[in-house]
Scaffold this motif. Sequence first.
Motif, PDB file in Angstrom:
ATOM      1  N   ALA A   1       0.850  -1.181   0.000  1.00  0.00           N
ATOM      2  CA  ALA A   1       0.000   0.000   0.000  1.00  0.00           C
ATOM      3  C   ALA A   1       0.889   1.235   0.000  1.00  0.00           C
ATOM      4  CB  ALA A   1      -0.923   0.010   1.222  1.00  0.00           C
ATOM      5  N   GLY A   2       0.332   2.382  -0.361  1.00  0.00           N
ATOM      6  CA  GLY A   2       1.105   3.605  -0.414  1.00  0.00           C
ATOM      7  C   GLY A   2       1.594   4.054   0.948  1.00  0.00           C
ATOM      8  N   PRO A   3       2.639   4.892   0.982  1.00  0.00           N
ATOM      9  CA  PRO A   3       3.218   5.338   2.257  1.00  0.00           C
ATOM     10  C   PRO A   3       2.211   5.989   3.201  1.00  0.00           C
ATOM     11  CG  PRO A   3       4.633   5.938   0.423  1.00  0.00           C
ATOM     12  CD  PRO A   3       3.376   5.408  -0.176  1.00  0.00           C
ATOM     13  N   ARG A   4       1.315   6.800   2.683  1.00  0.00           N
ATOM     14  CA  ARG A   4       0.338   7.470   3.538  1.00  0.00           C
ATOM     15  C   ARG A   4      -0.596   6.461   4.199  1.00  0.00           C
ATOM     16  NH1 ARG A   4      -4.740   8.722   2.853  1.00  0.00           N
ATOM     17  NH2 ARG A   4      -4.665   8.162   0.644  1.00  0.00           N
ATOM     18  N   VAL A   5      -1.041   5.460   3.447  1.00  0.00           N
ATOM     19  CA  VAL A   5      -1.941   4.442   3.995  1.00  0.00           C
ATOM     20  C   VAL A   5      -1.224   3.628   5.069  1.00  0.00           C
ATOM     21  CG1 VAL A   5      -3.279   2.372   3.460  1.00  0.00           C
ATOM     22  CG2 VAL A   5      -3.279   4.296   1.866  1.00  0.00           C
ATOM     23  N   VAL A   6       0.025   3.261   4.809  1.00  0.00           N
ATOM     24  CA  VAL A   6       0.789   2.486   5.782  1.00  0.00           C
ATOM     25  C   VAL A   6       0.994   3.277   7.070  1.00  0.00           C
ATOM     26  CG1 VAL A   6       2.998   1.366   6.249  1.00  0.00           C
ATOM     27  CG2 VAL A   6       1.953   1.149   3.989  1.00  0.00           C
TER      28      VAL A   6
ATOM     29  N   THR B   1      -2.235   3.526   9.029  1.00  0.00           N
ATOM     30  CA  THR B   1      -2.638   2.240   9.588  1.00  0.00           C
ATOM     31  C   THR B   1      -1.775   1.837  10.784  1.00  0.00           C
ATOM     32  OG1 THR B   1      -3.397   1.503   7.398  1.00  0.00           O
ATOM     33  CG2 THR B   1      -3.026  -0.195   9.059  1.00  0.00           C
ATOM     34  N   THR B   2      -0.474   2.039  10.658  1.00  0.00           N
ATOM     35  CA  THR B   2       0.443   1.616  11.717  1.00  0.00           C
ATOM     36  C   THR B   2       0.604   2.661  12.824  1.00  0.00           C
ATOM     37  OG1 THR B   2       2.351   2.497  10.502  1.00  0.00           O
ATOM     38  CG2 THR B   2       1.743   0.188  10.100  1.00  0.00           C
ATOM     39  N   LYS B   3       0.161   3.899  12.539  1.00  0.00           N
ATOM     40  CA  LYS B   3       0.285   4.984  13.522  1.00  0.00           C
ATOM     41  C   LYS B   3       1.734   5.171  13.965  1.00  0.00           C
ATOM     42  CE  LYS B   3      -4.227   5.257  13.575  1.00  0.00           C
ATOM     43  NZ  LYS B   3      -4.925   6.360  12.874  1.00  0.00           N
ATOM     44  N   SER B   4       2.639   5.071  13.012  1.00  0.00           N
ATOM     45  CA  SER B   4       4.054   5.202  13.333  1.00  0.00           C
ATOM     46  C   SER B   4       4.754   6.074  12.302  1.00  0.00           C
ATOM     47  CB  SER B   4       4.721   3.823  13.381  1.00  0.00           C
ATOM     48  OG  SER B   4       4.598   3.168  12.135  1.00  0.00           O
ATOM     49  N   VAL B   5       5.892   6.601  12.692  1.00  0.00           N
ATOM     50  CA  VAL B   5       6.699   7.401  11.774  1.00  0.00           C
ATOM     51  C   VAL B   5       7.582   6.459  10.955  1.00  0.00           C
ATOM     52  CG1 VAL B   5       8.449   9.191  11.580  1.00  0.00           C
ATOM     53  CG2 VAL B   5       6.716   9.339  13.377  1.00  0.00           C
ATOM     54  N   LEU B   6       7.476   6.551   9.649  1.00  0.00           N
ATOM     55  CA  LEU B   6       8.187   5.637   8.766  1.00  0.00           C
ATOM     56  C   LEU B   6       9.531   6.223   8.340  1.00  0.00           C
ATOM     57  CD1 LEU B   6       5.120   4.697   6.547  1.00  0.00           C
ATOM     58  CD2 LEU B   6       6.054   3.393   8.460  1.00  0.00           C
TER      59      LEU B   6
END
Length: 282
Positions: free
Chosen positions: A229-234, A237-242
């Motif tokens: 999935a795209g970065p924004r969706v991830v 969903t994960t509620k974390s800083v990527l």
Amino acid sequence: MAIFSRGKYSTLKTKPKMVIPDGSWVKCKKCSQTLYIERLEDNLQVCWCCGYHMPLPVKERIKLLTDKDSFCVEDDNLTSVDRLKFVDSKSYAVRLDENRAKSGMNEAVSCGHASLNGIPFFLGVMDFSFMGASMGSVVGERITRMIERATEREETAVLVTASGGARMQEGILSLMQMAKTSGALARHREKRLGYIVVITNPTYGGVSASFATLGDVILSEPGAMVGFAGPRVVQETTKSVLPDGFQTAEFLLAHGLIDRVVERKNLRKELAFLLDIFKKKI
């Protein structure tokens, strides 16, 4: 003050404006540099200012990766139908007709048999201009048949991926293609035959979760975005800083998913080397 105005009998002359034909220039999506299309085509659709790899049309991709006139398309008669009578803002049947007219393709992947430096192999190339190269029943069927033929003839299979994911207009029929293509690849591997993937930008969804990441060798063009999935969706969903660039080919190379990031100008040479290795079954 008359010299500052142009009257009826003004003798001031102006240079004619240079007329630039429409469609002669394109702006790079990464660096915003204006690029001359003819030079861009000679440079394999790669920006010479920043190295951004733009989409390469299927015919040009096939020409890049095969010997001259060696590609023989297969299963081109297989085309999608609106089995579920799916309608969103317009019907699936209408969308198919529109995309056929727009892209010049009748499906999102073109598969066939070819050779490179005299070495025969099977090649599939996905086309993002056709419904975002979404994976429908026909995409899965064409790829599966290509792999099965490669297995039968004991040749290497090569797949150039680009996709937004599964084709929602086909529902569960689309998702089933993940298992079908993966099963064909498992049987191909049982015979110790090679499977090479070339990931291009972007490769997402069910494609990245199946045949795009099952290669014995996975190559990628620079800057290609890869993920489920795209970065924004991830992130939502994960509620974390990527991490920065966590879905880029370079990031995935550093973390072991991708084997090599290869510039387009070097891709033909790289593929020829790998085909020779798999031909010897080393």
